[in-house]
Scaffold this motif. Structure first.
Motif, PDB file in Angstrom:
ATOM      1  N   LEU A  59      -3.139  -9.636  14.332  1.00 11.35           N
ATOM      2  CA  LEU A  59      -1.818  -9.001  14.408  1.00 11.35           C
ATOM      3  C   LEU A  59      -0.775  -9.810  13.638  1.00 11.35           C
ATOM      4  O   LEU A  59       0.067  -9.238  12.934  1.00 11.35           O
ATOM      5  N   PHE A  60      -0.844 -11.139  13.752  1.00 11.80           N
ATOM      6  CA  PHE A  60       0.074 -11.986  12.980  1.00 11.80           C
ATOM      7  C   PHE A  60      -0.182 -11.852  11.481  1.00 11.80           C
ATOM      8  O   PHE A  60       0.763 -11.868  10.685  1.00 11.80           O
ATOM      9  N   LEU A  61      -1.441 -11.722  11.094  1.00 11.48           N
ATOM     10  CA  LEU A  61      -1.757 -11.577   9.671  1.00 11.48           C
ATOM     11  C   LEU A  61      -1.287 -10.224   9.140  1.00 11.48           C
ATOM     12  O   LEU A  61      -0.852 -10.119   7.988  1.00 11.48           O
ATOM     13  N   VAL A  62      -1.346  -9.197   9.960  1.00  9.10           N
ATOM     14  CA  VAL A  62      -0.802  -7.901   9.554  1.00  9.10           C
ATOM     15  C   VAL A  62       0.713  -8.012   9.386  1.00  9.10           C
ATOM     16  O   VAL A  62       1.286  -7.463   8.430  1.00  9.10           O
ATOM     17  N   ALA A  63       1.362  -8.741  10.288  1.00  6.12           N
ATOM     18  CA  ALA A  63       2.808  -8.954  10.157  1.00  6.12           C
ATOM     19  C   ALA A  63       3.119  -9.738   8.880  1.00  6.12           C
ATOM     20  O   ALA A  63       4.095  -9.440   8.179  1.00  6.12           O
ATOM     21  N   ALA A  64       2.295 -10.723   8.553  1.00  3.64           N
ATOM     22  CA  ALA A  64       2.497 -11.483   7.315  1.00  3.64           C
ATOM     23  C   ALA A  64       2.308 -10.592   6.094  1.00  3.64           C
ATOM     24  O   ALA A  64       3.032 -10.716   5.100  1.00  3.64           O
ATOM     25  N   GLY A  65       1.355  -9.678   6.156  1.00  6.73           N
ATOM     26  CA  GLY A  65       1.175  -8.726   5.058  1.00  6.73           C
ATOM     27  C   GLY A  65       2.375  -7.806   4.906  1.00  6.73           C
ATOM     28  O   GLY A  65       2.777  -7.474   3.780  1.00  6.73           O
ATOM     29  N   ALA A  66       2.951  -7.401   6.030  1.00  9.30           N
ATOM     30  CA  ALA A  66       4.151  -6.568   5.966  1.00  9.30           C
ATOM     31  C   ALA A  66       5.319  -7.339   5.372  1.00  9.30           C
ATOM     32  O   ALA A  66       6.103  -6.789   4.589  1.00  9.30           O
ATOM     33  N   VAL A  67       5.431  -8.618   5.715  1.00  8.00           N
ATOM     34  CA  VAL A  67       6.488  -9.453   5.127  1.00  8.00           C
ATOM     35  C   VAL A  67       6.292  -9.539   3.625  1.00  8.00           C
ATOM     36  O   VAL A  67       7.244  -9.415   2.849  1.00  8.00           O
ATOM     37  N   GLU A  68       5.036  -9.737   3.206  1.00 14.69           N
ATOM     38  CA  GLU A  68       4.762  -9.836   1.772  1.00 14.69           C
ATOM     39  C   GLU A  68       5.040  -8.522   1.052  1.00 14.69           C
ATOM     40  O   GLU A  68       5.545  -8.517  -0.075  1.00 14.69           O
ATOM     41  N   ALA A  69       4.743  -7.421   1.698  1.00 13.61           N
ATOM     42  CA  ALA A  69       4.913  -6.129   1.045  1.00 13.61           C
ATOM     43  C   ALA A  69       6.368  -5.662   1.036  1.00 13.61           C
ATOM     44  O   ALA A  69       6.809  -5.055   0.047  1.00 13.61           O
ATOM     45  N   TYR A  70       7.101  -5.913   2.110  1.00 13.59           N
ATOM     46  CA  TYR A  70       8.427  -5.318   2.240  1.00 13.59           C
ATOM     47  C   TYR A  70       9.586  -6.308   2.114  1.00 13.59           C
ATOM     48  O   TYR A  70      10.697  -5.902   1.797  1.00 13.59           O
ATOM     49  N   LEU A  71       9.365  -7.582   2.374  1.00 12.66           N
ATOM     50  CA  LEU A  71      10.453  -8.548   2.325  1.00 12.66           C
ATOM     51  C   LEU A  71      10.473  -9.353   1.029  1.00 12.66           C
ATOM     52  O   LEU A  71      11.543  -9.637   0.491  1.00 12.66           O
ATOM     53  N   SER A  72       9.316  -9.703   0.520  1.00 14.28           N
ATOM     54  CA  SER A  72       9.256 -10.533  -0.690  1.00 14.28           C
ATOM     55  C   SER A  72       9.836  -9.859  -1.936  1.00 14.28           C
ATOM     56  O   SER A  72      10.551 -10.518  -2.688  1.00 14.28           O
ATOM     57  N   PRO A  73       9.538  -8.590  -2.226  1.00 16.30           N
ATOM     58  CA  PRO A  73      10.116  -7.986  -3.437  1.00 16.30           C
ATOM     59  C   PRO A  73      11.649  -7.989  -3.476  1.00 16.30           C
ATOM     60  O   PRO A  73      12.219  -8.378  -4.505  1.00 16.30           O
ATOM     61  N   PRO A  74      12.348  -7.600  -2.396  1.00 13.32           N
ATOM     62  CA  PRO A  74      13.817  -7.692  -2.459  1.00 13.32           C
ATOM     63  C   PRO A  74      14.321  -9.129  -2.606  1.00 13.32           C
ATOM     64  O   PRO A  74      15.315  -9.366  -3.306  1.00 13.32           O
ATOM     65  N   LEU A  75      13.626 -10.071  -1.969  1.00 13.11           N
ATOM     66  CA  LEU A  75      14.026 -11.472  -2.120  1.00 13.11           C
ATOM     67  C   LEU A  75      13.851 -11.935  -3.557  1.00 13.11           C
ATOM     68  O   LEU A  75      14.710 -12.639  -4.104  1.00 13.11           O
ATOM     69  N   MET A  76      12.744 -11.541  -4.184  1.00 14.28           N
ATOM     70  CA  MET A  76      12.520 -11.926  -5.583  1.00 14.28           C
ATOM     71  C   MET A  76      13.557 -11.295  -6.494  1.00 14.28           C
ATOM     72  O   MET A  76      14.057 -11.942  -7.424  1.00 14.28           O
ATOM     73  N   LYS A  77      13.910 -10.038  -6.239  1.00 12.97           N
ATOM     74  CA  LYS A  77      14.939  -9.376  -7.043  1.00 12.97           C
ATOM     75  C   LYS A  77      16.276 -10.086  -6.904  1.00 12.97           C
ATOM     76  O   LYS A  77      17.002 -10.264  -7.897  1.00 12.97           O
ATOM     77  N   SER A  78      16.624 -10.494  -5.697  1.00 13.44           N
ATOM     78  CA  SER A  78      17.904 -11.163  -5.521  1.00 13.44           C
ATOM     79  C   SER A  78      17.910 -12.535  -6.185  1.00 13.44           C
ATOM     80  O   SER A  78      18.920 -12.924  -6.775  1.00 13.44           O
ATOM     81  N   VAL A  79      16.791 -13.244  -6.161  1.00 16.01           N
ATOM     82  CA  VAL A  79      16.726 -14.548  -6.817  1.00 16.01           C
ATOM     83  C   VAL A  79      16.808 -14.368  -8.333  1.00 16.01           C
ATOM     84  O   VAL A  79      17.507 -15.122  -9.017  1.00 16.01           O
ATOM     85  N   VAL A  80      16.113 -13.376  -8.862  1.00 12.95           N
ATOM     86  CA  VAL A  80      16.158 -13.131 -10.311  1.00 12.95           C
ATOM     87  C   VAL A  80      17.575 -12.740 -10.742  1.00 12.95           C
ATOM     88  O   VAL A  80      18.065 -13.198 -11.784  1.00 12.95           O
ATOM     89  N   SER A  81      18.227 -11.918  -9.937  1.00  8.32           N
ATOM     90  CA  SER A  81      19.592 -11.520 -10.304  1.00  8.32           C
ATOM     91  C   SER A  81      20.541 -12.715 -10.225  1.00  8.32           C
ATOM     92  O   SER A  81      21.482 -12.808 -11.018  1.00  8.32           O
ATOM     93  N   LEU A  82      20.343 -13.622  -9.274  1.00  8.27           N
ATOM     94  CA  LEU A  82      21.178 -14.814  -9.204  1.00  8.27           C
ATOM     95  C   LEU A  82      20.921 -15.761 -10.375  1.00  8.27           C
ATOM     96  O   LEU A  82      21.851 -16.382 -10.888  1.00  8.27           O
TER      97      LEU A  82
END
Length: 85
Positions: A59-82
């Motif tokens: 269950l924790f690994l599924v949550a980590a996969g969700a973080v990678e799928a849904y949280l990482s892309p917006p974070l990367m976009k914000s870092v690239v824009s900065l």
């Protein structure tokens, strides 16, 4: 790359460490019981505890996969824009 790797690994690394430690513990208990005939305590509670921990880890690994799928892309976009400013 720090932003794309760190968020999910905050969950993944501790889960792998805990499951590996529990697997080694269960293996040692099984080896003692089968080969050394030292332990007369029942093995069933240890197996059930390991299975419960394994299901929790999944269950924790599924949550980590969700973080990678849904949280990482917006974070990367914000870092690239900065960085591009």
């Amino acid at each position: 790359s720090f932003v794309s790797i760190l968020p999910q690994n905050i969950l993944i690394v501790p889960v792998f460490i805990v499951i590996a430690a529990m697997a080694v513990s269960l293996s040692i208990k099984m080896i003692r019981r089968i080969f050394l005939k030292q332990s007369r305590e029942p093995l069933k509670p240890f197996v059930y505890r390991y299975l419960y921990s394994f299901i929790t880890a999944v269950l924790f690994l599924v949550a980590a996969g969700a973080v990678e799928a849904y949280l990482s892309p917006p974070l990367m976009k914000s870092v690239v824009s900065l960085l591009s400013k």
